[in-house]
Design a protein around this motif. Structure first.
Motif, PDB file in Angstrom:
ATOM      1  N   LEU A   1       0.829  -1.192   0.000  1.00  0.00           N
ATOM      2  CA  LEU A   1       0.000   0.000   0.000  1.00  0.00           C
ATOM      3  C   LEU A   1       0.867   1.246   0.000  1.00  0.00           C
ATOM      4  CD1 LEU A   1      -2.596  -1.055   2.716  1.00  0.00           C
ATOM      5  CD2 LEU A   1      -2.823  -1.224   0.242  1.00  0.00           C
ATOM      6  N   THR A   2       0.340   2.327  -0.536  1.00  0.00           N
ATOM      7  CA  THR A   2       1.039   3.606  -0.511  1.00  0.00           C
ATOM      8  C   THR A   2       0.122   4.645   0.108  1.00  0.00           C
ATOM      9  OG1 THR A   2       0.266   4.206  -2.708  1.00  0.00           O
ATOM     10  CG2 THR A   2       2.377   3.061  -2.581  1.00  0.00           C
ATOM     11  N   GLU A   3       0.724   5.720   0.593  1.00  0.00           N
ATOM     12  CA  GLU A   3      -0.021   6.812   1.174  1.00  0.00           C
ATOM     13  C   GLU A   3       0.671   8.107   0.775  1.00  0.00           C
ATOM     14  OE1 GLU A   3      -1.571   8.316   5.558  1.00  0.00           O
ATOM     15  OE2 GLU A   3      -0.347   6.550   5.376  1.00  0.00           O
ATOM     16  N   ARG A   4      -0.102   9.089   0.288  1.00  0.00           N
ATOM     17  CA  ARG A   4       0.478  10.369  -0.109  1.00  0.00           C
ATOM     18  C   ARG A   4       0.732  11.221   1.125  1.00  0.00           C
ATOM     19  NH1 ARG A   4      -2.638  13.708  -3.797  1.00  0.00           N
ATOM     20  NH2 ARG A   4      -0.648  14.669  -4.151  1.00  0.00           N
TER      21      ARG A   4
ATOM     22  N   HIS B   1      -0.802  14.765   5.521  1.00  0.00           N
ATOM     23  CA  HIS B   1      -1.343  13.655   4.744  1.00  0.00           C
ATOM     24  C   HIS B   1      -2.231  14.220   3.642  1.00  0.00           C
ATOM     25  CE1 HIS B   1       0.144  10.478   7.372  1.00  0.00           C
ATOM     26  NE2 HIS B   1      -0.021  11.370   8.326  1.00  0.00           N
ATOM     27  N   LEU B   2      -1.967  13.853   2.405  1.00  0.00           N
ATOM     28  CA  LEU B   2      -2.672  14.386   1.244  1.00  0.00           C
ATOM     29  C   LEU B   2      -3.774  13.433   0.795  1.00  0.00           C
ATOM     30  CD1 LEU B   2       0.504  15.474  -0.736  1.00  0.00           C
ATOM     31  CD2 LEU B   2      -0.923  16.895   0.730  1.00  0.00           C
ATOM     32  N   ALA B   3      -4.785  14.012   0.184  1.00  0.00           N
ATOM     33  CA  ALA B   3      -5.865  13.185  -0.377  1.00  0.00           C
ATOM     34  C   ALA B   3      -5.323  12.384  -1.554  1.00  0.00           C
ATOM     35  CB  ALA B   3      -7.018  14.073  -0.829  1.00  0.00           C
ATOM     36  N   GLU B   4      -5.878  11.226  -1.769  1.00  0.00           N
ATOM     37  CA  GLU B   4      -5.469  10.396  -2.897  1.00  0.00           C
ATOM     38  C   GLU B   4      -5.954  11.024  -4.194  1.00  0.00           C
ATOM     39  OE1 GLU B   4      -3.485   7.733  -2.782  1.00  0.00           O
ATOM     40  OE2 GLU B   4      -3.327   8.052  -0.628  1.00  0.00           O
ATOM     41  N   ILE B   5      -5.172  10.897  -5.242  1.00  0.00           N
ATOM     42  CA  ILE B   5      -5.537  11.404  -6.553  1.00  0.00           C
ATOM     43  C   ILE B   5      -6.669  10.552  -7.112  1.00  0.00           C
ATOM     44  CG2 ILE B   5      -4.741  11.757  -8.917  1.00  0.00           C
ATOM     45  CD1 ILE B   5      -1.936  12.184  -7.766  1.00  0.00           C
ATOM     46  N   GLN B   6      -7.709  11.217  -7.567  1.00  0.00           N
ATOM     47  CA  GLN B   6      -8.847  10.515  -8.158  1.00  0.00           C
ATOM     48  C   GLN B   6      -8.749  10.643  -9.670  1.00  0.00           C
ATOM     49  OE1 GLN B   6     -11.024   8.792  -6.201  1.00  0.00           O
ATOM     50  NE2 GLN B   6      -9.719   9.419  -4.514  1.00  0.00           N
ATOM     51  N   HIS B   7      -8.286   9.615 -10.335  1.00  0.00           N
ATOM     52  CA  HIS B   7      -8.138   9.646 -11.779  1.00  0.00           C
ATOM     53  C   HIS B   7      -9.491   9.473 -12.443  1.00  0.00           C
ATOM     54  CE1 HIS B   7      -3.785   9.654 -11.753  1.00  0.00           C
ATOM     55  NE2 HIS B   7      -3.835   8.735 -10.803  1.00  0.00           N
TER      56      HIS B   7
END
Length: 73
Positions: free
Chosen positions: A21-24, A39-45
């Motif tokens: 797993l990864t976390e921004r 802690h950054l929000a995950e990119i929503q592609h």
């Protein structure tokens, strides 16, 4: 992904699931050498759409129309 199982008996088992797993996280140097962590929000592609403009019909009745959002890289 790794999946392991260990049957202890006919009624019990140990199951292990391992995921990479990864976390921004953004880390910046703060005051007095302190590290500021955010802690950054995950990119929503967004998927690529076939058309830029859409219309929804029920028979001959136009129900809705909209433009698709810009795709994110």
């Amino acid at each position: 992904m790794v999946f392991e199982d260990d049957c202890n008996s006919h009624e019990a088992a140990d199951i292990t699931i391992k995921l990479d797993l990864t976390e921004r996280v953004a880390v910046k140097a703060g005051e007095a050498g302190r590290l500021d962590i955010k802690h950054l929000a995950e990119i929503q592609h967004m998927p690529a759409y076939a058309d830029e403009f859409w219309k929804l019909y029920d028979g001959n009745t136009l129900l809705a129309e909209w433009r698709t959002p810009e795709a994110t890289p």
